[in-house]
Design a protein around this motif. Sequence first.
Motif, PDB file in Angstrom:
ATOM      1  N   SER A   1      51.182   4.991 -14.029  1.00 55.35           N
ATOM      2  CA  SER A   1      51.476   4.500 -15.377  1.00 55.35           C
ATOM      3  C   SER A   1      52.809   5.050 -15.869  1.00 55.35           C
ATOM      4  N   HIS A   2      53.501   4.224 -16.649  1.00 54.64           N
ATOM      5  CA  HIS A   2      54.775   4.635 -17.251  1.00 54.64           C
ATOM      6  C   HIS A   2      54.591   5.132 -18.683  1.00 54.64           C
ATOM      7  N   ARG A   3      53.504   4.757 -19.310  1.00 54.46           N
ATOM      8  CA  ARG A   3      53.222   5.192 -20.671  1.00 54.46           C
ATOM      9  C   ARG A   3      52.020   6.136 -20.616  1.00 54.46           C
ATOM     10  N   TYR A   4      52.232   7.349 -21.108  1.00 54.30           N
ATOM     11  CA  TYR A   4      51.204   8.384 -20.972  1.00 54.30           C
ATOM     12  C   TYR A   4      50.206   8.368 -22.132  1.00 54.30           C
ATOM     13  N   HIS A   5      50.532   7.731 -23.213  1.00 57.66           N
ATOM     14  CA  HIS A   5      49.639   7.612 -24.381  1.00 57.66           C
ATOM     15  C   HIS A   5      49.146   8.983 -24.857  1.00 57.66           C
ATOM     16  N   THR A   6      50.087   9.897 -25.042  1.00 52.59           N
ATOM     17  CA  THR A   6      49.736  11.207 -25.576  1.00 52.59           C
ATOM     18  C   THR A   6      49.569  11.193 -27.098  1.00 52.59           C
ATOM     19  N   THR A   7      49.944  10.114 -27.740  1.00 47.34           N
ATOM     20  CA  THR A   7      49.745   9.953 -29.185  1.00 47.34           C
ATOM     21  C   THR A   7      48.907   8.692 -29.423  1.00 47.34           C
ATOM     22  N   PRO A   8      48.170   8.653 -30.508  1.00 48.26           N
ATOM     23  CA  PRO A   8      47.309   7.477 -30.748  1.00 48.26           C
ATOM     24  C   PRO A   8      48.076   6.218 -31.132  1.00 48.26           C
ATOM     25  N   PHE A   9      49.338   6.325 -31.517  1.00 50.83           N
ATOM     26  CA  PHE A   9      50.062   5.146 -31.997  1.00 50.83           C
ATOM     27  C   PHE A   9      50.382   4.179 -30.871  1.00 50.83           C
ATOM     28  N   THR A  10      50.632   4.668 -29.669  1.00 46.74           N
ATOM     29  CA  THR A  10      50.947   3.783 -28.549  1.00 46.74           C
ATOM     30  C   THR A  10      49.729   3.041 -28.024  1.00 46.74           C
ATOM     31  N   LEU A  11      48.525   3.519 -28.389  1.00 46.63           N
ATOM     32  CA  LEU A  11      47.315   2.863 -27.905  1.00 46.63           C
ATOM     33  C   LEU A  11      46.914   1.658 -28.744  1.00 46.63           C
ATOM     34  N   LEU A  12      47.377   1.568 -29.975  1.00 46.51           N
ATOM     35  CA  LEU A  12      46.941   0.486 -30.858  1.00 46.51           C
ATOM     36  C   LEU A  12      47.297  -0.896 -30.319  1.00 46.51           C
TER      37      LEU A  12
ATOM     38  N   ASN B   1      45.545  -5.999 -27.278  1.00 46.75           N
ATOM     39  CA  ASN B   1      45.678  -6.887 -26.116  1.00 46.75           C
ATOM     40  C   ASN B   1      44.380  -6.947 -25.303  1.00 46.75           C
ATOM     41  N   LEU B   2      43.707  -5.803 -25.134  1.00 42.77           N
ATOM     42  CA  LEU B   2      42.444  -5.816 -24.403  1.00 42.77           C
ATOM     43  C   LEU B   2      41.398  -6.661 -25.118  1.00 42.77           C
ATOM     44  N   ASN B   3      41.335  -6.530 -26.426  1.00 45.59           N
ATOM     45  CA  ASN B   3      40.372  -7.329 -27.180  1.00 45.59           C
ATOM     46  C   ASN B   3      40.715  -8.819 -27.143  1.00 45.59           C
TER      47      ASN B   3
ATOM     48  N   LEU C   1      46.901   0.002 -18.665  1.00 45.08           N
ATOM     49  CA  LEU C   1      47.083   0.305 -20.074  1.00 45.08           C
ATOM     50  C   LEU C   1      48.535   0.439 -20.490  1.00 45.08           C
ATOM     51  N   ASP C   2      49.460   0.131 -19.592  1.00 43.69           N
ATOM     52  CA  ASP C   2      50.848   0.034 -20.023  1.00 43.69           C
ATOM     53  C   ASP C   2      51.053  -1.174 -20.929  1.00 43.69           C
TER      54      ASP C   2
END
Length: 470
Positions: free
Chosen positions: A95-106, A111-113, A319-320
């Motif tokens: 993965s290129h995005r580590y999602h260490t903060t909750p803002f990148t997961l939103l 998209n998953l939903n 999850l990128d």
Amino acid sequence: MAGMEGFPGSMGEPFSRGRSERYSPNSQYIEGDPRRPTVGGRRGKVGYQKESNETVGESEKYAGFGIGVTGLVAENIICHPFMILRRQCQVHVESHRYHTTPFTLLPVIINLNRWQGTSALFKGVGSSLTIKGLNLGIEDCVSKFTPWPKEINKHSSLKMIGQHLLLKGVSTALVTPFYSASLVETVQSDIASEKPGVLDVFREGVVRLVSWSDPRCGRMLPVWVLIPPQVIHNTLHYVIKTIMERIWLQVMKASHREYQRLRGAVSKDPDQSLPGLAQYQSQAAGLAGHLFADVILFPLETVLHRLHLQGTRSIIDNLDSGKEVIPILTRYEGVGDCFTTILREEGMRGLFKGFGALILQYSIHFLIIKFSSKMISQIAQVLSHPSLNLTDRKTEADLQPPGVNPIVPGSSPKAPSGLIESSIPEDSEIYGSRSSLRDVSGTSTPRRNIDSFDVYQGSPRKSWRSMENL
């Protein structure tokens, strides 16, 4: 008795009438005093009825039960999607995005939903609950056939604490193969894999348990390689969680007592001052303990999840972007090799992939138990104290004695003409007749108008001024 008819205590009517008016349970006022109205048909203080200890105990029991159920639902159902996202981030090697903060997961969640539906965020919830129940069942069975205690307290000896930790380690070792099967179900993509059945977690766990092959002969690690680090992780997690939970619980109780002291209303039993307070403090302290343990052991958890998933041919969501799927292809030889490989290829931040999902999980969990405990506590207070309801409160006009007009805000109190007339004899030589006072009693001032008594018509009696001169 002759000559005692008019005295209280005789067998005549005055005693019966006085006693009934004073002690009648259906009376509107206590002892005839309008300042002490009854509430709900019972005698008591104004605006308050002391509830029995049974009612308070019932409200505390139901409030604690409601808060406990809400906490369980929030932990196992509502926060399950964030646990899925955290695990998928941990095992995603490229993965290129580590999602260490909750803002990148939103945007990823959106998209998953959109592409897979809401069910993609709740996959594996059944197997996760099965593993937790299996762990509790194994602990209970082992504690019954061994002298190892299932629970300990602050008075337990070091030997009992060691036996208790041994019980936790044995139950973790027996559950580890089934935990590996449950982990696969929670991270694999629904659109690229078959949906597992209800009993697949047991079948895959047994297969994983009997496979004692050498890890150098295949990518899937045998269970004897996974059990020691998994036991160490779970034992450390339990110890850290328990210590922080007890510390945080004492801090919350001390802060609540200080809050009561500042308000000047310290309760004898601080845990029972509000319905459900003790259960809320226990839930919040447990949540804080889990958070501290998960944060401290997050790198070790990342390593273990990659070892559990290796060789299972799992396909997870990328999850990128949240729109693609990607296979998991790794070849670690053990815990040390996995740890050094992550540091070499992904850096220190690679051990904290998906940390933003952990923050989201505990933030939402805390908000749920916070607001639900407030709502349940308020409902329990209303149900346990019916006199606090708006429908049971009497208005000021209802609390006035009979024959007295209610006082309207902004106006002066008016003396009732009936009481004035009844208190003055008909043959009074000072005030005049009752009929002459009807025009005076309607004045707007609470004091008697002295001049108005000097100008009555048709009364040769002495005036108020003449009586002052005397």
